[in-house]
Design a protein around this motif. Sequence first.
Motif, PDB file in Angstrom:
ATOM      1  N   SER A 119       0.818  -1.217   0.000  1.00 31.68           N
ATOM      2  CA  SER A 119       0.000   0.000   0.000  1.00 31.68           C
ATOM      3  C   SER A 119       0.855   1.271   0.000  1.00 31.68           C
ATOM      4  O   SER A 119       0.580   2.193  -0.765  1.00 31.68           O
ATOM      5  CB  SER A 119      -0.951   0.004   1.195  1.00 31.68           C
ATOM      6  N   PRO A 120       1.899   1.355   0.832  1.00 30.39           N
ATOM      7  CA  PRO A 120       2.749   2.545   0.763  1.00 30.39           C
ATOM      8  C   PRO A 120       3.480   2.710  -0.567  1.00 30.39           C
ATOM      9  O   PRO A 120       3.802   3.831  -0.961  1.00 30.39           O
ATOM     10  CB  PRO A 120       3.742   2.346   1.911  1.00 30.39           C
ATOM     11  N   MET A 121       3.732   1.602  -1.269  1.00 28.89           N
ATOM     12  CA  MET A 121       4.363   1.717  -2.590  1.00 28.89           C
ATOM     13  C   MET A 121       3.461   2.489  -3.552  1.00 28.89           C
ATOM     14  O   MET A 121       3.941   3.252  -4.391  1.00 28.89           O
ATOM     15  CB  MET A 121       4.689   0.339  -3.156  1.00 28.89           C
ATOM     16  N   VAL A 122       2.164   2.290  -3.420  1.00 27.52           N
ATOM     17  CA  VAL A 122       1.207   3.049  -4.232  1.00 27.52           C
ATOM     18  C   VAL A 122       1.316   4.532  -3.889  1.00 27.52           C
ATOM     19  O   VAL A 122       1.314   5.385  -4.778  1.00 27.52           O
ATOM     20  CB  VAL A 122      -0.227   2.520  -4.027  1.00 27.52           C
ATOM     21  N   ALA A 123       1.437   4.836  -2.599  1.00 36.19           N
ATOM     22  CA  ALA A 123       1.581   6.233  -2.170  1.00 36.19           C
ATOM     23  C   ALA A 123       2.861   6.841  -2.733  1.00 36.19           C
ATOM     24  O   ALA A 123       2.864   8.002  -3.172  1.00 36.19           O
ATOM     25  CB  ALA A 123       1.571   6.328  -0.647  1.00 36.19           C
ATOM     26  N   ILE A 124       3.945   6.081  -2.743  1.00 37.20           N
ATOM     27  CA  ILE A 124       5.204   6.579  -3.299  1.00 37.20           C
ATOM     28  C   ILE A 124       5.031   6.886  -4.778  1.00 37.20           C
ATOM     29  O   ILE A 124       5.401   7.968  -5.258  1.00 37.20           O
ATOM     30  CB  ILE A 124       6.354   5.571  -3.090  1.00 37.20           C
ATOM     31  N   GLY A 125       4.463   5.941  -5.525  1.00 35.49           N
ATOM     32  CA  GLY A 125       4.263   6.144  -6.959  1.00 35.49           C
ATOM     33  C   GLY A 125       3.357   7.322  -7.259  1.00 35.49           C
ATOM     34  O   GLY A 125       3.678   8.165  -8.107  1.00 35.49           O
ATOM     35  N   LEU A 126       2.237   7.408  -6.547  1.00 36.13           N
ATOM     36  CA  LEU A 126       1.303   8.509  -6.780  1.00 36.13           C
ATOM     37  C   LEU A 126       1.922   9.843  -6.378  1.00 36.13           C
ATOM     38  O   LEU A 126       1.800  10.838  -7.101  1.00 36.13           O
ATOM     39  CB  LEU A 126       0.001   8.267  -6.010  1.00 36.13           C
ATOM     40  N   GLY A 127       2.597   9.880  -5.243  1.00 41.10           N
ATOM     41  CA  GLY A 127       3.228  11.116  -4.792  1.00 41.10           C
ATOM     42  C   GLY A 127       4.286  11.613  -5.759  1.00 41.10           C
ATOM     43  O   GLY A 127       4.341  12.805  -6.082  1.00 41.10           O
ATOM     44  N   LEU A 128       5.147  10.705  -6.231  1.00 40.69           N
ATOM     45  CA  LEU A 128       6.185  11.106  -7.185  1.00 40.69           C
ATOM     46  C   LEU A 128       5.578  11.513  -8.524  1.00 40.69           C
ATOM     47  O   LEU A 128       6.073  12.441  -9.177  1.00 40.69           O
ATOM     48  CB  LEU A 128       7.209   9.985  -7.360  1.00 40.69           C
ATOM     49  N   PHE A 129       4.508  10.837  -8.935  1.00 38.52           N
ATOM     50  CA  PHE A 129       3.829  11.227 -10.168  1.00 38.52           C
ATOM     51  C   PHE A 129       3.287  12.649 -10.050  1.00 38.52           C
ATOM     52  O   PHE A 129       3.474  13.477 -10.938  1.00 38.52           O
ATOM     53  CB  PHE A 129       2.698  10.246 -10.493  1.00 38.52           C
ATOM     54  N   ILE A 130       2.605  12.940  -8.932  1.00 38.39           N
ATOM     55  CA  ILE A 130       2.057  14.282  -8.732  1.00 38.39           C
ATOM     56  C   ILE A 130       3.173  15.313  -8.700  1.00 38.39           C
ATOM     57  O   ILE A 130       3.073  16.376  -9.328  1.00 38.39           O
ATOM     58  CB  ILE A 130       1.201  14.328  -7.441  1.00 38.39           C
ATOM     59  N   ALA A 131       4.257  15.018  -7.992  1.00 42.73           N
ATOM     60  CA  ALA A 131       5.381  15.958  -7.930  1.00 42.73           C
ATOM     61  C   ALA A 131       5.957  16.206  -9.326  1.00 42.73           C
ATOM     62  O   ALA A 131       6.264  17.346  -9.687  1.00 42.73           O
ATOM     63  CB  ALA A 131       6.463  15.429  -6.992  1.00 42.73           C
ATOM     64  N   TYR A 132       6.080  15.164 -10.119  1.00 46.07           N
ATOM     65  CA  TYR A 132       6.644  15.304 -11.466  1.00 46.07           C
ATOM     66  C   TYR A 132       5.738  16.136 -12.371  1.00 46.07           C
ATOM     67  O   TYR A 132       6.197  17.089 -13.005  1.00 46.07           O
ATOM     68  CB  TYR A 132       6.876  13.921 -12.080  1.00 46.07           C
ATOM     69  N   VAL A 133       4.461  15.783 -12.436  1.00 52.76           N
ATOM     70  CA  VAL A 133       3.592  16.499 -13.381  1.00 52.76           C
ATOM     71  C   VAL A 133       3.305  17.920 -12.927  1.00 52.76           C
ATOM     72  O   VAL A 133       3.088  18.798 -13.754  1.00 52.76           O
ATOM     73  CB  VAL A 133       2.279  15.742 -13.679  1.00 52.76           C
ATOM     74  N   ALA A 134       3.317  18.160 -11.622  1.00 57.55           N
ATOM     75  CA  ALA A 134       3.054  19.524 -11.136  1.00 57.55           C
ATOM     76  C   ALA A 134       4.276  20.413 -11.285  1.00 57.55           C
ATOM     77  O   ALA A 134       4.134  21.618 -11.509  1.00 57.55           O
ATOM     78  CB  ALA A 134       2.618  19.488  -9.671  1.00 57.55           C
ATOM     79  N   SER A 135       5.468  19.835 -11.210  1.00 55.13           N
ATOM     80  CA  SER A 135       6.687  20.654 -11.290  1.00 55.13           C
ATOM     81  C   SER A 135       7.129  20.887 -12.725  1.00 55.13           C
ATOM     82  O   SER A 135       7.935  21.773 -12.973  1.00 55.13           O
ATOM     83  CB  SER A 135       7.819  19.995 -10.514  1.00 55.13           C
ATOM     84  N   SER A 136       6.648  20.105 -13.647  1.00 60.82           N
ATOM     85  CA  SER A 136       7.051  20.242 -15.041  1.00 60.82           C
ATOM     86  C   SER A 136       6.057  21.093 -15.786  1.00 60.82           C
ATOM     87  O   SER A 136       4.852  20.827 -15.755  1.00 60.82           O
ATOM     88  CB  SER A 136       7.118  18.861 -15.709  1.00 60.82           C
ATOM     89  N   PRO A 137       6.523  22.117 -16.472  1.00 60.97           N
ATOM     90  CA  PRO A 137       5.582  22.941 -17.224  1.00 60.97           C
ATOM     91  C   PRO A 137       5.005  22.186 -18.417  1.00 60.97           C
ATOM     92  O   PRO A 137       5.635  21.275 -18.945  1.00 60.97           O
ATOM     93  CB  PRO A 137       6.438  24.123 -17.698  1.00 60.97           C
ATOM     94  N   ARG A 138       3.815  22.575 -18.776  1.00 62.79           N
ATOM     95  CA  ARG A 138       3.180  21.964 -19.938  1.00 62.79           C
ATOM     96  C   ARG A 138       3.944  22.395 -21.183  1.00 62.79           C
ATOM     97  O   ARG A 138       4.242  23.548 -21.380  1.00 62.79           O
ATOM     98  CB  ARG A 138       1.728  22.434 -20.029  1.00 62.79           C
ATOM     99  N   ARG A 139       4.259  21.440 -21.994  1.00 67.87           N
ATOM    100  CA  ARG A 139       5.023  21.723 -23.220  1.00 67.87           C
ATOM    101  C   ARG A 139       4.095  21.826 -24.400  1.00 67.87           C
ATOM    102  O   ARG A 139       3.220  21.016 -24.576  1.00 67.87           O
ATOM    103  CB  ARG A 139       6.049  20.632 -23.452  1.00 67.87           C
ATOM    104  N   SER A 140       4.328  22.817 -25.199  1.00 68.13           N
ATOM    105  CA  SER A 140       3.516  22.967 -26.402  1.00 68.13           C
ATOM    106  C   SER A 140       4.209  22.304 -27.575  1.00 68.13           C
ATOM    107  O   SER A 140       5.424  22.152 -27.596  1.00 68.13           O
ATOM    108  CB  SER A 140       3.278  24.457 -26.688  1.00 68.13           C
ATOM    109  N   ALA A 141       3.418  21.921 -28.544  1.00 73.77           N
ATOM    110  CA  ALA A 141       3.967  21.275 -29.736  1.00 73.77           C
ATOM    111  C   ALA A 141       4.776  22.286 -30.527  1.00 73.77           C
ATOM    112  O   ALA A 141       4.381  23.423 -30.709  1.00 73.77           O
ATOM    113  CB  ALA A 141       2.854  20.701 -30.595  1.00 73.77           C
ATOM    114  N   ALA A 142       5.919  21.869 -31.010  1.00 75.95           N
ATOM    115  CA  ALA A 142       6.792  22.797 -31.743  1.00 75.95           C
ATOM    116  C   ALA A 142       6.464  22.813 -33.204  1.00 75.95           C
ATOM    117  O   ALA A 142       5.960  21.976 -33.822  1.00 75.95           O
ATOM    118  CB  ALA A 142       8.243  22.377 -31.549  1.00 75.95           C
TER     119      ALA A 142
END
Length: 142
Positions: A119-142
């Motif tokens: 169960s905590p492994m799910v929390a680790i995965g979800l937490g890191l996913f949220i941190a990654y997508v929230a800290s990375s700016p949305r990229r536009s198509a070039a």
Amino acid sequence: MSGYFTLGGDMPIANLLATALGFVVAAIGVLGIAAPAVLVELGRSLQSAGGLYVAAAIRVVFGAILIWAAPNSRTPRTLRFFGIFIIIAGFLTPFFGAERSRAMFGWWSTQGSFFTRVSPMVAIGLGLFIAYVASSPRRSAA
């Protein structure tokens, strides 16, 4: 752009908060793997009516931060979905009741160390996913 107040950098404050909360969720997951008894004791401390209200408030605030950070994230729809889901869970938490919460927690904590560590492994995965997508700016198509 909603949530685009910055603290001297390029990251909006909403995304900074969402990233920090993602890391907190992941850290709680690491605690659950390293010392499951501590996580179980933390869970037991929330098994009262007051504790459920605290948990509900934390969920609603966390979900609202995810929704606020979503427009400036890498995956706005996904982050918004998680935010809405967490807010709904927060509003439903007090209706669940302390007795039912204790019963579910008792069942979870007696399932053996494998289950209580997965169960905590799910929390680790979800937490890191949220941190990654929230800290990375949305990229536009070039």
